[in-house]
Design an enzyme around this catalytic site. Sequence first.
Site, mmCIF file in Angstrom:
data_model
loop_
_atom_site.group_PDB
_atom_site.id
_atom_site.type_symbol
_atom_site.label_atom_id
_atom_site.label_comp_id
_atom_site.label_asym_id
_atom_site.label_seq_id
_atom_site.Cartn_x
_atom_site.Cartn_y
_atom_site.Cartn_z
ATOM 1 N N ASP A 30 -6.373 49.727 68.736
ATOM 2 C CA ASP A 30 -6.943 50.961 69.542
ATOM 3 C C ASP A 30 -8.262 50.389 70.155
ATOM 4 O OD1 ASP A 30 -6.677 54.268 69.593
ATOM 5 O OD2 ASP A 30 -8.468 53.579 70.251
ATOM 6 N N ILE A 31 -8.667 50.609 71.354
ATOM 7 C CA ILE A 31 -10.202 50.361 71.991
ATOM 8 C C ILE A 31 -11.466 50.986 71.332
ATOM 9 C CG2 ILE A 31 -10.157 51.691 74.010
ATOM 10 C CD1 ILE A 31 -10.645 49.158 75.519
ATOM 11 N N ASN A 86 0.205 62.155 68.222
ATOM 12 C CA ASN A 86 -0.245 63.472 68.613
ATOM 13 C C ASN A 86 0.788 63.802 69.923
ATOM 14 O OD1 ASN A 86 -2.263 63.407 66.938
ATOM 15 N ND2 ASN A 86 -3.419 62.224 68.411
ATOM 16 N N GLN A 93 -3.281 64.925 72.135
ATOM 17 C CA GLN A 93 -2.807 63.806 72.948
ATOM 18 C C GLN A 93 -3.659 63.522 74.207
ATOM 19 O OE1 GLN A 93 1.502 64.014 73.824
ATOM 20 N NE2 GLN A 93 1.378 61.668 74.389
ATOM 21 N N HIS A 99 2.772 57.448 71.467
ATOM 22 C CA HIS A 99 2.143 56.235 70.521
ATOM 23 C C HIS A 99 1.906 56.758 69.042
ATOM 24 C CE1 HIS A 99 -1.139 58.355 72.908
ATOM 25 N NE2 HIS A 99 -1.736 58.065 71.781
ATOM 26 N N HIS A 101 -0.351 56.297 65.994
ATOM 27 C CA HIS A 101 -1.678 55.828 65.420
ATOM 28 C C HIS A 101 -1.581 55.251 63.989
ATOM 29 C CE1 HIS A 101 -4.466 57.585 68.336
ATOM 30 N NE2 HIS A 101 -3.801 58.303 68.572
HETATM 31 P P1 AMP Z 1 -4.399 59.977 71.734
HETATM 32 O O1 AMP Z 1 -5.599 61.023 71.759
HETATM 33 O O2 AMP Z 1 -3.263 60.241 70.618
HETATM 34 O O3 AMP Z 1 -3.614 60.341 73.015
HETATM 35 O O4 AMP Z 1 -4.834 58.486 71.681
HETATM 36 C C1 AMP Z 1 -5.221 57.726 72.850
HETATM 37 C C2 AMP Z 1 -5.705 56.510 72.122
HETATM 38 O O5 AMP Z 1 -5.715 55.306 73.091
HETATM 39 C C3 AMP Z 1 -7.361 56.798 71.802
HETATM 40 O O6 AMP Z 1 -7.526 56.748 70.441
HETATM 41 C C4 AMP Z 1 -7.946 55.719 72.460
HETATM 42 O O7 AMP Z 1 -9.003 55.102 72.020
HETATM 43 C C5 AMP Z 1 -6.786 54.549 72.975
HETATM 44 N N1 AMP Z 1 -7.084 53.971 73.943
HETATM 45 C C6 AMP Z 1 -7.399 54.503 75.132
HETATM 46 N N2 AMP Z 1 -7.284 53.583 76.420
HETATM 47 C C7 AMP Z 1 -7.253 52.449 75.582
HETATM 48 C C8 AMP Z 1 -6.809 51.015 76.097
HETATM 49 N N3 AMP Z 1 -7.259 50.454 77.206
HETATM 50 N N4 AMP Z 1 -6.649 49.987 74.931
HETATM 51 C C9 AMP Z 1 -6.380 50.487 73.736
HETATM 52 N N5 AMP Z 1 -6.638 51.726 73.272
HETATM 53 C C10 AMP Z 1 -6.787 52.647 74.120
#
Ligand code: AMP
Length: 136
Positions: A30-31, A86, A93, A99, A101
């Site tokens: 996760d970024i 989520n 989400q 995805h 976590h």
């Molecule tokens: P969610 O809120 O469950 O949809 O989680 C989305 C997740 O994606 C968040 O924790 C972000 O930090 C992560 N995210 C968004 N863009 C990227 C990216 N380019 N590379 C890696 N993780 C990302």
Amino acid sequence: MEDCIFCKIIKGQIPSYKIYEDDKVFAFLDINPLSEGHTLVLPKEHYVNVLDVPEDVYAHMGRVVKRIAEKIQQEYKPEGILINQNNGRRAGQEIDHIHVHIKPIYKDTETFQEASYRKKFEDEKMKRIQKELTLD
Ligand code: AMP
Ligand code: ZN
């Protein structure tokens, strides 16, 4: 899917810190991590959420989640590992490509305390819900 950021990551059009890939599933860091080792596991095909994804694909994601959790435990020895997925905006989400976590919890990791919001339902209500949700 055309404008899905996770589809672009899977295709290599956007860089990521990949840690696993097979024919169906992809995993990267996760970024914006909660903690060291925070990983996302997702299907290569675009599905929006738990209602959308085929059962076998979801099951395979689960297998990969377990393997990565074991690797995190072995490498970093966290005190716990929080796994969540989520579905929908109200459930947190942000990206509409399903995805999971995997979040290692260390001594100093802040975790969301939902315990204070938990309820207590009457027996009658619990039984009604049990009846409505029992699978065939
Ligand atoms: P969610 O809120 O469950 O949809 O989680 C989305 C997740 O994606 C968040 O924790 C972000 O930090 C992560 N995210 C968004 N863009 C990227 C990216 N380019 N590379 C890696 N993780 C990302
Ligand atoms: Zn996608």
